[in-house]
Design a protein around this motif. Structure first.
Motif, PDB file in Angstrom:
ATOM      1  N   LYS A  26       0.826  -1.211   0.000  1.00  0.00           N
ATOM      2  CA  LYS A  26       0.000   0.000   0.000  1.00  0.00           C
ATOM      3  C   LYS A  26       0.859   1.260   0.000  1.00  0.00           C
ATOM      4  N   LEU A  27       1.929   1.268   0.790  1.00  0.00           N
ATOM      5  CA  LEU A  27       2.803   2.433   0.850  1.00  0.00           C
ATOM      6  C   LEU A  27       3.500   2.668  -0.479  1.00  0.00           C
ATOM      7  N   VAL A  28       4.013   1.589  -1.085  1.00  0.00           N
ATOM      8  CA  VAL A  28       4.701   1.729  -2.368  1.00  0.00           C
ATOM      9  C   VAL A  28       3.725   2.192  -3.441  1.00  0.00           C
ATOM     10  N   VAL A  29       2.549   1.571  -3.497  1.00  0.00           N
ATOM     11  CA  VAL A  29       1.537   1.948  -4.491  1.00  0.00           C
ATOM     12  C   VAL A  29       1.173   3.416  -4.353  1.00  0.00           C
ATOM     13  N   ASP A  30       1.092   3.886  -3.125  1.00  0.00           N
ATOM     14  CA  ASP A  30       0.758   5.292  -2.886  1.00  0.00           C
ATOM     15  C   ASP A  30       1.831   6.236  -3.431  1.00  0.00           C
ATOM     16  N   CYS A  31       3.061   5.738  -3.566  1.00  0.00           N
ATOM     17  CA  CYS A  31       4.164   6.553  -4.105  1.00  0.00           C
ATOM     18  C   CYS A  31       4.199   6.551  -5.629  1.00  0.00           C
ATOM     19  N   LYS A 207      16.656  13.542  -5.622  1.00  0.00           N
ATOM     20  CA  LYS A 207      15.853  14.368  -4.728  1.00  0.00           C
ATOM     21  C   LYS A 207      14.903  13.451  -3.964  1.00  0.00           C
ATOM     22  N   VAL A 208      15.015  13.444  -2.639  1.00  0.00           N
ATOM     23  CA  VAL A 208      14.140  12.610  -1.807  1.00  0.00           C
ATOM     24  C   VAL A 208      12.782  13.280  -1.698  1.00  0.00           C
ATOM     25  N   GLU A 209      11.731  12.564  -2.103  1.00  0.00           N
ATOM     26  CA  GLU A 209      10.386  13.121  -2.084  1.00  0.00           C
ATOM     27  C   GLU A 209       9.523  12.588  -0.952  1.00  0.00           C
ATOM     28  N   ARG A 210       9.726  11.317  -0.594  1.00  0.00           N
ATOM     29  CA  ARG A 210       8.915  10.750   0.493  1.00  0.00           C
ATOM     30  C   ARG A 210       9.750   9.747   1.275  1.00  0.00           C
ATOM     31  N   VAL A 211       9.597   9.777   2.582  1.00  0.00           N
ATOM     32  CA  VAL A 211      10.230   8.799   3.467  1.00  0.00           C
ATOM     33  C   VAL A 211       9.129   8.251   4.368  1.00  0.00           C
ATOM     34  N   LEU A 212       8.877   6.954   4.270  1.00  0.00           N
ATOM     35  CA  LEU A 212       7.781   6.322   4.988  1.00  0.00           C
ATOM     36  C   LEU A 212       8.291   5.116   5.764  1.00  0.00           C
ATOM     37  N   CYS A 213       7.549   4.726   6.782  1.00  0.00           N
ATOM     38  CA  CYS A 213       7.958   3.568   7.573  1.00  0.00           C
ATOM     39  C   CYS A 213       6.751   2.688   7.844  1.00  0.00           C
ATOM     40  N   LEU A 214       7.022   1.442   8.211  1.00  0.00           N
ATOM     41  CA  LEU A 214       5.934   0.542   8.562  1.00  0.00           C
ATOM     42  C   LEU A 214       6.398  -0.507   9.542  1.00  0.00           C
ATOM     43  N   VAL A 215       5.508  -0.873  10.390  1.00  0.00           N
ATOM     44  CA  VAL A 215       5.521  -1.988  11.347  1.00  0.00           C
ATOM     45  C   VAL A 215       6.494  -1.811  12.529  1.00  0.00           C
ATOM     46  N   TYR A 216       5.920  -2.041  13.702  1.00  0.00           N
ATOM     47  CA  TYR A 216       6.665  -2.102  14.955  1.00  0.00           C
ATOM     48  C   TYR A 216       6.277  -3.398  15.669  1.00  0.00           C
ATOM     49  N   PRO A 217       6.797  -4.544  15.215  1.00  0.00           N
ATOM     50  CA  PRO A 217       6.401  -5.824  15.814  1.00  0.00           C
ATOM     51  C   PRO A 217       6.790  -5.873  17.284  1.00  0.00           C
ATOM     52  N   PRO A 218       6.014  -6.582  18.079  1.00  0.00           N
ATOM     53  CA  PRO A 218       4.917  -7.491  17.702  1.00  0.00           C
ATOM     54  C   PRO A 218       3.551  -6.809  17.601  1.00  0.00           C
ATOM     55  N   ILE A 219       3.515  -5.499  17.442  1.00  0.00           N
ATOM     56  CA  ILE A 219       2.248  -4.770  17.405  1.00  0.00           C
ATOM     57  C   ILE A 219       1.599  -4.935  16.026  1.00  0.00           C
ATOM     58  N   PRO A 220       0.388  -5.471  15.961  1.00  0.00           N
ATOM     59  CA  PRO A 220      -0.269  -5.668  14.667  1.00  0.00           C
ATOM     60  C   PRO A 220      -0.953  -4.382  14.198  1.00  0.00           C
ATOM     61  N   TYR A 221      -1.358  -4.372  12.936  1.00  0.00           N
ATOM     62  CA  TYR A 221      -2.175  -3.289  12.409  1.00  0.00           C
ATOM     63  C   TYR A 221      -3.624  -3.509  12.833  1.00  0.00           C
ATOM     64  N   TYR A 233      11.992   6.752  12.247  1.00  0.00           N
ATOM     65  CA  TYR A 233      13.298   6.202  11.914  1.00  0.00           C
ATOM     66  C   TYR A 233      13.653   4.881  12.589  1.00  0.00           C
ATOM     67  N   HIS A 234      12.741   4.305  13.384  1.00  0.00           N
ATOM     68  CA  HIS A 234      13.085   3.058  14.067  1.00  0.00           C
ATOM     69  C   HIS A 234      12.097   1.931  13.784  1.00  0.00           C
ATOM     70  N   SER A 235      11.382   2.016  12.677  1.00  0.00           N
ATOM     71  CA  SER A 235      10.473   0.948  12.276  1.00  0.00           C
ATOM     72  C   SER A 235      11.263  -0.212  11.679  1.00  0.00           C
ATOM     73  N   MET A 236      10.577  -1.326  11.458  1.00  0.00           N
ATOM     74  CA  MET A 236      11.261  -2.493  10.912  1.00  0.00           C
ATOM     75  C   MET A 236      11.610  -2.318   9.437  1.00  0.00           C
ATOM     76  N   PHE A 237      10.701  -1.696   8.694  1.00  0.00           N
ATOM     77  CA  PHE A 237      10.913  -1.520   7.253  1.00  0.00           C
ATOM     78  C   PHE A 237      10.701  -0.060   6.858  1.00  0.00           C
ATOM     79  N   MET A 238      11.242   0.308   5.695  1.00  0.00           N
ATOM     80  CA  MET A 238      11.122   1.676   5.211  1.00  0.00           C
ATOM     81  C   MET A 238      10.806   1.692   3.727  1.00  0.00           C
ATOM     82  N   VAL A 239      10.195   2.787   3.299  1.00  0.00           N
ATOM     83  CA  VAL A 239       9.905   3.038   1.887  1.00  0.00           C
ATOM     84  C   VAL A 239      10.374   4.451   1.574  1.00  0.00           C
ATOM     85  N   ILE A 240      11.221   4.596   0.552  1.00  0.00           N
ATOM     86  CA  ILE A 240      11.755   5.906   0.180  1.00  0.00           C
ATOM     87  C   ILE A 240      11.551   6.128  -1.318  1.00  0.00           C
TER      88      ILE A 240
END
Length: 245
Positions: A26-31, A207-221, A233-240
């Motif tokens: 979803k994050l990548v598609v949004d970019c 040129k960096v346009e968006r920096v996004l992060c996702l997931v802080y396990p074990p916390i679910p969505y 800056y401390h999530s498990m994964f990132m999308v740039i």
């Protein structure tokens, strides 16, 4: 390690893995931007399933899938009509200069040994004003920091052994995705923090346009959404998302 083989832990880990994958898509598609004239290249396309998800948003004129594993490329070509390009991405990418409008790189950069060459090649093949979207592991995740405090190998790697599971990773199972028996593709070599990747991309003139992060396990969505907004800056994964100047 016996705790990680508990059936409940495995079921919850698989549930969380599916959530992570869906939210990352979803994050990548949004970019991504719809452009029916675009030439799109997915670097590390695997079997083409994720490539197709992204292509549905872009609606490109042409889709290239770049990977090193022949039978995955054949499957992507047969099932998703992706134009296969086999190569070792530590070397040159099999695409001409200034020929691509959109690049995606989903969990590829951490598997490579030559990060500089990979980013140089992406810049070479992108057209002026073309853009790239990276998704990858974050070495600075709180989980990795926690494991380091305990004296353990970080969850993200680098991978020390392909024979034994020595990384304390609750999302890696000995007989599941990412586990020690799934060694058909290269393991993690260069894992970056979000700030490091962001800085490196700017050094290469993007040129960096968006920096996004996702997931802080074990916390679910959806509860994890609160933490992704609280701490980037401390999530498990990132999308740039970056754009070639």
């Amino acid at each position: 390690m016996n705790f990680l083989r508990n059936s409940f832990v495995i079921k919850f880990g698989n549930f969380l893995s599916r959530q992570i994958e869906e939210n990352e898509h979803k994050l990548v598609v949004d970019c991504l931007e719809e452009d029916k004239k675009a030439i799109y290249a997915d670097l590390g396309c695997f079997d083409g399933n994720t490539t197709t998800i992204y292509a549905r948003k872009i609606k490109p004129a042409k889709v290239f899938g770049v990977d090193m594993i022949t039978h995955f490329l054949k499957r992507g070509s047969k099932e998703f009509n992706i134009i296969p390009k086999k190569t070792n991405m530590n070397k040159s990418l099999p695409l001409p200069d200034n020929s691509v409008d959109v690049v995606t790189s989903s969990h590829s950069i951490e598997h490579l040994t030559n990060t500089d060459n990979f980013l140089s090649e992406i810049k070479r093949i992108l057209k002026p004003k073309g853009y790239a979207v990276f998704s990858t592991d974050n070495l600075a995740s709180w989980m990795d920091i926690f494991f380091l405090i305990l004296g353990k190998q970080p969850r993200t790697g680098p991978t020390i052994s392909t024979r034994y599971l020595v990384t304390t990773n609750p999302l890696w199972w000995e007989e599941g995705s990412g586990g020690v028996r799934d060694i058909e593709w290269p393991m993690h070599h260069n894992v970056l923090t979000m700030k490091t990747l962001e800085l490196l991309l700017t050094r290469y003139g993007f040129k960096v346009e968006r920096v996004l992060c996702l997931v802080y396990p074990p916390i679910p969505y959806p509860f994890a959404n609160f933490f992704t907004k609280l701490d980037l800056y401390h999530s498990m994964f990132m999308v740039i998302k970056v754009r070639k100047k």
